[in-house]
Design an enzyme around this catalytic site. Structure first.
Site, PDB file in Angstrom:
ATOM      1  NE  ARG A  13      -7.494  81.960  41.269  1.00 31.98           N
ATOM      2  CZ  ARG A  13      -8.497  83.028  42.116  1.00 31.98           C
ATOM      3  NH1 ARG A  13      -8.683  84.312  41.623  1.00 31.98           N
ATOM      4  NH2 ARG A  13      -9.230  82.771  43.152  1.00 31.98           N
TER       5      ARG A  13
HETATM    6 MG    MG Z   1     -10.537  82.611  47.704  1.00 34.27          MG
END
Ligand code: MG
Ligand code: UD1
Length: 248
Positions: free
Chosen positions: A16
């Site tokens: 991410r």
């Molecule tokens: Mg994590």
């Protein structure tokens, strides 16, 4: 006093973050995220520190400031937090106490780890997990307590029942373990869960079933345990670190 070691899990990619760099070498104020964690462990009295590395481990070994003070073990495949700690089996030995930390939680402090250790020792726990209540616990492992407030278990979000999901007390991923019991329990965990991973929190149930004391130490505020998963959280952590510096 018994010896204190620390294992810092840092093998993940950090998808991410949307970056080619491994997550733990992103920096705040010129210092890698994992260097903050190493400093907290050292400040709490850890005599030896081992980093579990995986994704682009050469870059991690090269970039961190405290590379000379720590040892490294390679986790070739990321099969879960329990598997990651197992990779450090030789480092752990079979005596003393072991702190387990994550490389992507740069806000953890030596003081908080010392408070965890004080609590662990005065309560004579075999393992103490660091926890805190947060407004939105989505995605985190949940701490489940009984009517009296005593620790019962830690359950992952994906494996939790509706009732268990209503707990806002989260597992921070950080623990203090009796090393011998940790190693024994690591030998027993199995990847039979929603994610097919070797979960470190499964060792808590194994140790508790042996009749030993498993407990959670709940912080008043979740600030110290907040992790960095994306660029927004990196910016938020940076603000907190700057605020702390200006308070010194
Ligand atoms: Mg994590
Ligand atoms: C973990 C905990 C969860 C807790 C949360 C706190 C487990 C199963 N769950 O979940 O209870 O609420 O952290 O943030 O432990 N890592 C490795 N090798 C692996 C897997 C992970 O080194 O094989 C490292 C990652 O790089 C990361 C850390 O361990 O720094 C946590 O892994 P992650 O997959 O993010 O665990 P969570 O699902 O967030």
């Amino acid at each position: 006093m018994s010896s204190l070691k620390a294992v810092i899990l840092a093998a993940g990619k950090g998808t991410r973050m949307k970056s080619d760099l491994p997550k733990v070498v992103h920096t705040i104020d010129g210092k890698c995220l994992v260097d903050y964690v190493i400093e907290a462990a050292e400040g709490a009295g850890a005599e030896e520190i081992c980093l579990v590395v995986g994704y682009k481990h050469e870059i991690v070994k090269e970039r961190i400031a405290h590379k000379e003070e720590v040892s490294f073990v390679l986790q070739e495949e990321q099969l879960g937090t329990g598997h990651a700690v197992k990779c450090a089996r030789e480092f752990l030995g079979d005596k003393g106490e072991t702190l387990i930390l994550f490389g992507d939680t740069p806000l953890i402090t030596a003081e908080t780890l010392r408070r965890l250790a004080d609590y662990h020792r005065t309560q004579k726990n075999t393992v103490t997990v660091l926890s805190a209540k947060i407004d939105d616990p989505t995605g985190y492992g949940r701490i489940i307590r009984d009517e009296k407030g005593s620790f019962v278990k830690s359950v992952e979000h994906k494996d939790a029942s509706e009732k268990e999901l209503s707990s806002h007390e989260i597992n921070s991923g950080m623990y203090l373990f009796d090393t011998k019991e940790l190693c024994e329990a690591l030998g027993k965990i199995k990847p039979n869960n929603a994610q097919g991973e070797y979960y470190l929190p499964d060792t808590l149930a194994i140790i508790r079933e042996k009749g030993l004391k498993v407990d959670a130490f709940a912080l008043e505020s979740p600030e110290d345990i907040e992790g960095v998963n994306d660029k927004e959280q990196l910016a938020a952590a940076e603000k907190i670190i700057q605020r702390r510096k200006s308070c010194l």
